[in-house]
Design a protein around this motif. Structure first.
Motif, PDB file in Angstrom:
ATOM      1  N   GLU A 205      13.678  37.662 -42.412  1.00  0.00           N
ATOM      2  CA  GLU A 205      15.066  37.175 -42.521  1.00  0.00           C
ATOM      3  C   GLU A 205      15.157  35.700 -42.136  1.00  0.00           C
ATOM      4  O   GLU A 205      15.907  34.936 -42.762  1.00  0.00           O
ATOM      5  CB  GLU A 205      15.987  38.009 -41.625  1.00  0.00           C
ATOM      6  CG  GLU A 205      16.312  39.370 -42.182  1.00  0.00           C
ATOM      7  CD  GLU A 205      17.248  40.160 -41.272  1.00  0.00           C
ATOM      8  OE1 GLU A 205      17.949  41.033 -41.797  1.00  0.00           O
ATOM      9  OE2 GLU A 205      17.270  39.896 -40.050  1.00  0.00           O
TER      10      GLU A 205
ATOM     11  N   TYR B 197      18.088  35.252 -45.013  1.00  0.00           N
ATOM     12  CA  TYR B 197      18.770  36.382 -45.647  1.00  0.00           C
ATOM     13  C   TYR B 197      18.963  37.482 -44.612  1.00  0.00           C
ATOM     14  O   TYR B 197      18.117  37.682 -43.744  1.00  0.00           O
ATOM     15  CB  TYR B 197      17.941  36.917 -46.823  1.00  0.00           C
ATOM     16  CG  TYR B 197      18.572  38.079 -47.535  1.00  0.00           C
ATOM     17  CD1 TYR B 197      19.588  37.888 -48.455  1.00  0.00           C
ATOM     18  CD2 TYR B 197      18.159  39.381 -47.262  1.00  0.00           C
ATOM     19  CE1 TYR B 197      20.173  38.957 -49.111  1.00  0.00           C
ATOM     20  CE2 TYR B 197      18.734  40.454 -47.917  1.00  0.00           C
ATOM     21  CZ  TYR B 197      19.741  40.238 -48.836  1.00  0.00           C
ATOM     22  OH  TYR B 197      20.326  41.295 -49.467  1.00  0.00           O
ATOM     23  N   THR B 198      20.082  38.202 -44.709  1.00  0.00           N
ATOM     24  CA  THR B 198      20.358  39.311 -43.810  1.00  0.00           C
ATOM     25  C   THR B 198      20.575  40.575 -44.630  1.00  0.00           C
ATOM     26  O   THR B 198      21.300  40.548 -45.632  1.00  0.00           O
ATOM     27  CB  THR B 198      21.622  39.018 -42.974  1.00  0.00           C
ATOM     28  OG1 THR B 198      21.438  37.780 -42.293  1.00  0.00           O
ATOM     29  CG2 THR B 198      21.862  40.114 -41.962  1.00  0.00           C
ATOM     30  N   LEU B 199      19.957  41.661 -44.189  1.00  0.00           N
ATOM     31  CA  LEU B 199      20.158  42.943 -44.876  1.00  0.00           C
ATOM     32  C   LEU B 199      21.606  43.384 -44.741  1.00  0.00           C
ATOM     33  O   LEU B 199      22.220  43.236 -43.690  1.00  0.00           O
ATOM     34  CB  LEU B 199      19.247  44.022 -44.286  1.00  0.00           C
ATOM     35  CG  LEU B 199      17.778  43.945 -44.621  1.00  0.00           C
ATOM     36  CD1 LEU B 199      17.027  45.082 -43.925  1.00  0.00           C
ATOM     37  CD2 LEU B 199      17.551  44.027 -46.109  1.00  0.00           C
ATOM     38  N   LYS B 200      22.113  43.974 -45.817  1.00  0.00           N
ATOM     39  CA  LYS B 200      23.496  44.441 -45.806  1.00  0.00           C
ATOM     40  C   LYS B 200      23.601  45.954 -45.650  1.00  0.00           C
ATOM     41  O   LYS B 200      24.681  46.474 -45.399  1.00  0.00           O
ATOM     42  CB  LYS B 200      24.189  43.996 -47.093  1.00  0.00           C
ATOM     43  CG  LYS B 200      24.296  42.479 -47.197  1.00  0.00           C
ATOM     44  CD  LYS B 200      24.870  42.056 -48.518  1.00  0.00           C
ATOM     45  CE  LYS B 200      25.025  40.566 -48.623  1.00  0.00           C
ATOM     46  NZ  LYS B 200      23.839  39.782 -48.493  1.00  0.00           N
ATOM     47  N   SER B 201      22.490  46.660 -45.831  1.00  0.00           N
ATOM     48  CA  SER B 201      22.519  48.116 -45.697  1.00  0.00           C
ATOM     49  C   SER B 201      21.189  48.597 -45.116  1.00  0.00           C
ATOM     50  O   SER B 201      20.206  47.863 -45.079  1.00  0.00           O
ATOM     51  CB  SER B 201      22.777  48.775 -47.052  1.00  0.00           C
ATOM     52  OG  SER B 201      21.731  48.474 -47.946  1.00  0.00           O
ATOM     53  N   ARG B 202      21.176  49.842 -44.701  1.00  0.00           N
ATOM     54  CA  ARG B 202      19.975  50.448 -44.118  1.00  0.00           C
ATOM     55  C   ARG B 202      18.951  50.736 -45.214  1.00  0.00           C
ATOM     56  O   ARG B 202      19.303  51.029 -46.355  1.00  0.00           O
ATOM     57  CB  ARG B 202      20.345  51.737 -43.401  1.00  0.00           C
ATOM     58  CG  ARG B 202      21.406  51.543 -42.324  1.00  0.00           C
ATOM     59  CD  ARG B 202      21.714  52.829 -41.620  1.00  0.00           C
ATOM     60  NE  ARG B 202      20.595  53.294 -40.809  1.00  0.00           N
ATOM     61  CZ  ARG B 202      20.187  52.730 -39.678  1.00  0.00           C
ATOM     62  NH1 ARG B 202      20.840  51.703 -39.195  1.00  0.00           N
ATOM     63  NH2 ARG B 202      19.175  53.212 -38.999  1.00  0.00           N
ATOM     64  N   ILE B 203      17.696  50.697 -44.850  1.00  0.00           N
ATOM     65  CA  ILE B 203      16.620  50.949 -45.806  1.00  0.00           C
ATOM     66  C   ILE B 203      15.906  52.237 -45.398  1.00  0.00           C
ATOM     67  O   ILE B 203      15.402  52.341 -44.278  1.00  0.00           O
ATOM     68  CB  ILE B 203      15.620  49.790 -45.837  1.00  0.00           C
ATOM     69  CG1 ILE B 203      16.327  48.520 -46.294  1.00  0.00           C
ATOM     70  CG2 ILE B 203      14.437  50.118 -46.739  1.00  0.00           C
ATOM     71  CD1 ILE B 203      15.456  47.306 -46.280  1.00  0.00           C
TER      72      ILE B 203
ATOM     73  N   LEU C 114      10.938  42.273 -39.946  1.00  0.00           N
ATOM     74  CA  LEU C 114      12.204  41.945 -40.611  1.00  0.00           C
ATOM     75  C   LEU C 114      12.808  40.680 -40.024  1.00  0.00           C
ATOM     76  O   LEU C 114      13.356  39.850 -40.757  1.00  0.00           O
ATOM     77  CB  LEU C 114      13.183  43.110 -40.499  1.00  0.00           C
ATOM     78  CG  LEU C 114      14.546  42.879 -41.148  1.00  0.00           C
ATOM     79  CD1 LEU C 114      14.391  42.680 -42.658  1.00  0.00           C
ATOM     80  CD2 LEU C 114      15.481  44.030 -40.843  1.00  0.00           C
TER      81      LEU C 114
ATOM     82  N   HIS D 272      17.829  48.758 -38.589  1.00  0.00           N
ATOM     83  CA  HIS D 272      17.953  48.512 -40.032  1.00  0.00           C
ATOM     84  C   HIS D 272      17.272  49.557 -40.912  1.00  0.00           C
ATOM     85  O   HIS D 272      17.391  49.496 -42.132  1.00  0.00           O
ATOM     86  CB  HIS D 272      17.369  47.134 -40.374  1.00  0.00           C
ATOM     87  CG  HIS D 272      18.066  46.017 -39.690  1.00  0.00           C
ATOM     88  ND1 HIS D 272      17.579  45.460 -38.526  1.00  0.00           N
ATOM     89  CD2 HIS D 272      19.216  45.352 -39.976  1.00  0.00           C
ATOM     90  CE1 HIS D 272      18.397  44.503 -38.137  1.00  0.00           C
ATOM     91  NE2 HIS D 272      19.395  44.414 -38.993  1.00  0.00           N
TER      92      HIS D 272
END
Length: 111
Positions: free
Chosen positions: A94, A99-105, A90, A66
């Motif tokens: 999460e 909640y789930t990340l939708k893009s890379r950080i 993370l 991620h």
């Protein structure tokens, strides 16, 4: 008081000195004004300005599931530790926030 006008709002009078001002006093006053003005202009030049030091960085990065962790020089071990720790945390975040990340950080390590 001939030649002097006054108003009822303010009274201004021109007073002539009884003796001439000595030249040494005039020179001393001029010196004070010049030195004071020079120090003010010197403060304007340097106050609040940081000296910029340029350094060339050879940036590299590693990718985890991620995160993109950017680092430079010999900081690979720290970047690896950072990526592992962030991935572990993370999962907890999460789960707690549902909640789930939708893009890379992107993460930058700058020492």
């Amino acid at each position: 008081m001939s030649g002097l006008r006054t108003s009822s709002a303010s009274k201004i009078a021109l007073v002539k000195p009884s003796q001439p001002i000595p030249l040494i006093h005039i020179l001393a006053l001029a010196l004070i004004v010049l030195v004071g003005g020079a120090s003010v202009s010197a403060q304007e030049t340097y106050f609040g300005k940081n000296k910029v030091i340029y350094r060339i960085f050879e940036w590299q990065f590693i990718q985890s599931d991620h995160f993109d962790v950017y680092f430079y020089d010999e900081q690979y071990e720290l970047a690896k530790f950072t990526a592992e720790t962030m991935e572990e945390d993370l999962l907890v975040i999460e789960d707690q926030l549902d909640y789930t990340l939708k893009s890379r950080i992107p993460v930058f390590i700058y020492l």
